[in-house]
Design an enzyme around this catalytic site. Structure first.
Site, PDB file in Angstrom:
ATOM      1  N   ASP A 107       0.842  -1.195   0.000  1.00 63.89           N
ATOM      2  CA  ASP A 107       0.000   0.000   0.000  1.00 63.89           C
ATOM      3  C   ASP A 107       0.877   1.244   0.000  1.00 63.89           C
ATOM      4  O   ASP A 107       2.005   1.234   0.517  1.00 63.89           O
ATOM      5  CB  ASP A 107      -0.891   0.031   1.247  1.00 63.89           C
ATOM      6  CG  ASP A 107      -1.986  -1.027   1.214  1.00 63.89           C
ATOM      7  OD1 ASP A 107      -2.227  -1.587   0.135  1.00 63.89           O
ATOM      8  OD2 ASP A 107      -2.581  -1.277   2.274  1.00 63.89           O
ATOM      9  N   ARG A 108       0.336   2.320  -0.521  1.00 64.09           N
ATOM     10  CA  ARG A 108       1.087   3.574  -0.596  1.00 64.09           C
ATOM     11  C   ARG A 108       1.586   4.012   0.785  1.00 64.09           C
ATOM     12  O   ARG A 108       2.724   4.493   0.920  1.00 64.09           O
ATOM     13  CB  ARG A 108       0.195   4.667  -1.203  1.00 64.09           C
ATOM     14  CG  ARG A 108       0.881   6.008  -1.367  1.00 64.09           C
ATOM     15  CD  ARG A 108      -0.045   6.984  -2.070  1.00 64.09           C
ATOM     16  NE  ARG A 108       0.600   8.274  -2.265  1.00 64.09           N
ATOM     17  CZ  ARG A 108       0.050   9.289  -2.930  1.00 64.09           C
ATOM     18  NH1 ARG A 108      -1.140   9.142  -3.473  1.00 64.09           N
ATOM     19  NH2 ARG A 108       0.684  10.436  -3.059  1.00 64.09           N
TER      20      ARG A 108
END
Length: 315
Positions: free
Chosen positions: A145-146
């Site tokens: 995930d970012r």
């Protein structure tokens, strides 16, 4: 032929060994430097890209000798996106923790996506390709995930990517994360065995929920340190679903600190008290066997300074 040339005519590329088994969308994105992702998916959807004279979906995998038809690039569509700035290039260059003939491993900073798209011009893979323009092959082997930091695998050869994909499908890539959970458990070990299902809200936001109709998902948690109002835990994945650790932690009643999507007011208050400004989730260790390498790989990345400071604050 220069693949990145903004040509006004149809072009044909023949697939070589380095792209054998690669998806057509990734093949195009890798070769048409600077062309927006939206253009690539639009021409695929319209059937303007052909493989061996036939229409294809973005997930179609290529084979040696396939002939790929690329439609003309219209100037309005093909204006190149400015490359990643010097600052973010430097961050990613400094984040490389291991490199050999097969793999490049990044200790990805929080806040940087793994690839461009959905309003993000450049992700880790685009930045790496800008850093290594001479590299014939660079592909993500998995995703983070970012907002999650930590170890990210990038294959430098098609054969390495295939080997990693097979290992992951067989469950032989052991992924361990460190997370700070709000609350306290009596026991030191917990397993979340709850199926997960992705949902898209009207706003377009993607949210994952525990749902009996979802895909199987299993996360093993082990408490490493008990803190004031929180626990530092190690999470080991059996499956790799979207937002799995975050949703399972919330499902157990102990959300991850800094998680605006799956947390609650108590989590937010504790995060403010500890001056935590990001999601406290870090991919800290990867273990997997490797053909021709005795003992395989064991890769580690310690907690970033900003997360270790939060742990020290809550001791």
């Amino acid at each position: 032929m220069n693949d990145s040339d903004n040509s006004s005519r149809v072009r044909y590329l023949v697939v070589g060994e380095e792209a054998d088994g690669q998806r057509i969308d990734n093949f195009l994105l890798n070769r048409l430097k600077g062309v927006p992702r939206s253009w690539v998916y639009r021409v695929l959807r319209r059937g303007e890209v052909r493989v061996n004279k036939g229409r294809v979906k973005p997930t179609r995998r290529l084979h040696i000798g396939d002939q790929v038809r690329i439609p003309p690039l219209r100037l309005a569509e093909s204006a190149p996106i400015p490359g990643p700035g010097a600052g973010v290039r430097r961050r990613i260059e400094q984040a490389i923790v291991h490199e050999d003939d097969d793999l490049l491993v990044i200790d990805k900073p929080s806040g940087i996506a793994v690839h461009g798209g959905s309003g993000v011009s450049h992700g880790v893979i685009e930045i790496l390709r800008a850093l290594r323009p001479q590299a014939r092959y660079l592909e993500l082997a998995h995703r983070l995930d970012r907002d999650t930091s930590g170890l990210l695998l990038v294959a430098k050869r098609r054969s390495a990517l295939v080997q990693l994909q097979k290992l992951q499908l067989a469950g032989r890539v052991e992924k361990r994360y460190l997370a700070l959970l709000a609350g306290r458990w009596r026991q030191d070990h917990k397993t979340a065995d709850a199926p997960l299902r992705k949902n898209t809200l009207r706003s377009g936001e993607r949210v994952v929920r525990v749902d009996p109709a979802g895909k199987d998902a299993v996360t093993h948690f082990r408490v490493r340190q008990r803190l004031r109002g929180a626990m530092l835990v190690e999470a080991r994945l059996e499956t790799g679903r979207t937002h799995q650790i975050r949703v399972h932690a919330s499902h157990l009643g102990t959300p991850i600190l800094g998680d605006a999507k799956y947390g609650d007011a108590n989590v937010e208050a504790l995060a403010r008290e500890a001056d935590l400004k990001r999601l406290f989730l870090h991919a800290w260790r990867l273990d997997f066997p490797w053909e021709g390498k005795k003992g395989g790989y064991r890769l580690e990345a310690p907690l970033p300074t900003e997360l270790q400071t939060v742990v020290d604050t809550l001791k």
